[in-house]
Design a protein around this motif. Structure first.
Motif, short mmCIF file in Angstrom:
data_model
loop_
_atom_site.label_atom_id
_atom_site.label_comp_id
_atom_site.label_asym_id
_atom_site.label_seq_id
_atom_site.Cartn_x
_atom_site.Cartn_y
_atom_site.Cartn_z
N LEU A 1 -58.91 25.31 29.24
CA LEU A 1 -57.98 25.09 28.15
C LEU A 1 -57.82 26.36 27.30
CD1 LEU A 1 -56.14 23.03 26.78
CD2 LEU A 1 -58.10 22.30 25.42
N ARG A 2 -58.93 27.04 27.03
CA ARG A 2 -58.86 28.31 26.29
C ARG A 2 -58.11 29.38 27.09
NH1 ARG A 2 -64.47 27.11 24.93
NH2 ARG A 2 -64.51 26.40 22.79
N ALA A 3 -58.34 29.43 28.40
CA ALA A 3 -57.64 30.41 29.24
C ALA A 3 -56.14 30.17 29.22
CB ALA A 3 -58.18 30.36 30.66
N ALA B 1 -54.44 28.67 26.79
CA ALA B 1 -53.96 29.03 25.45
C ALA B 1 -53.85 30.54 25.31
CB ALA B 1 -54.90 28.46 24.39
N ASP B 2 -54.82 31.28 25.82
CA ASP B 2 -54.77 32.75 25.76
C ASP B 2 -53.59 33.29 26.56
OD1 ASP B 2 -57.02 32.79 24.17
OD2 ASP B 2 -58.40 33.27 25.82
N ASP C 1 -65.50 16.15 24.78
CA ASP C 1 -65.92 17.44 25.33
C ASP C 1 -66.46 17.32 26.75
OD1 ASP C 1 -65.18 18.75 23.04
OD2 ASP C 1 -67.20 18.79 22.19
N ARG D 1 -63.06 22.97 28.76
CA ARG D 1 -62.68 23.76 27.58
C ARG D 1 -62.41 25.21 27.92
NH1 ARG D 1 -65.52 21.60 22.27
NH2 ARG D 1 -63.95 23.00 21.50
N ASP D 2 -63.14 25.77 28.89
CA ASP D 2 -62.89 27.15 29.28
C ASP D 2 -61.48 27.29 29.86
OD1 ASP D 2 -65.39 27.99 28.44
OD2 ASP D 2 -66.29 27.67 30.41
N ARG E 1 -50.45 32.79 24.61
CA ARG E 1 -50.33 33.74 23.50
C ARG E 1 -49.88 35.11 23.97
NH1 ARG E 1 -55.48 31.78 22.26
NH2 ARG E 1 -55.31 29.97 20.92
#
Length: 70
Positions: free
Chosen positions: A43-45, A47-48, A35, A40-41, A51
């Protein structure tokens, strides 16, 4: 198989050739993908965004000769 050498020498040879450490894969991932080393932010962006990607525009780009694809 005989050309590869002794079974216990194959893994060290491959690790050395690829520049991989002798540590276990789990230890390697834990060290390099912790971590504290991953945004991580971000990586989430990503992934979003993936999607939300619509399939049709992607296919149109892939099949369009103007996009540089054969």
């Amino acid at each position: 198989m005989a050309k590869l050498g002794a079974p216990d020498s194959i893994e060290p040879f491959i690790r050395g050739t690829m520049g991989l450490p002798d540590a276990s894969v789990d230890d390697f991932f834990a060290h390099h993908l912790g971590d504290d080393r991953i945004d991580r932010d971000l990586l989430r962006a990503i992934a979003d965004a993936n999607r939300r990607w619509e399939r049709r525009p992607g296919l149109a780009m892939r099949t369009s000769s103007s996009a540089g694809f054969p």
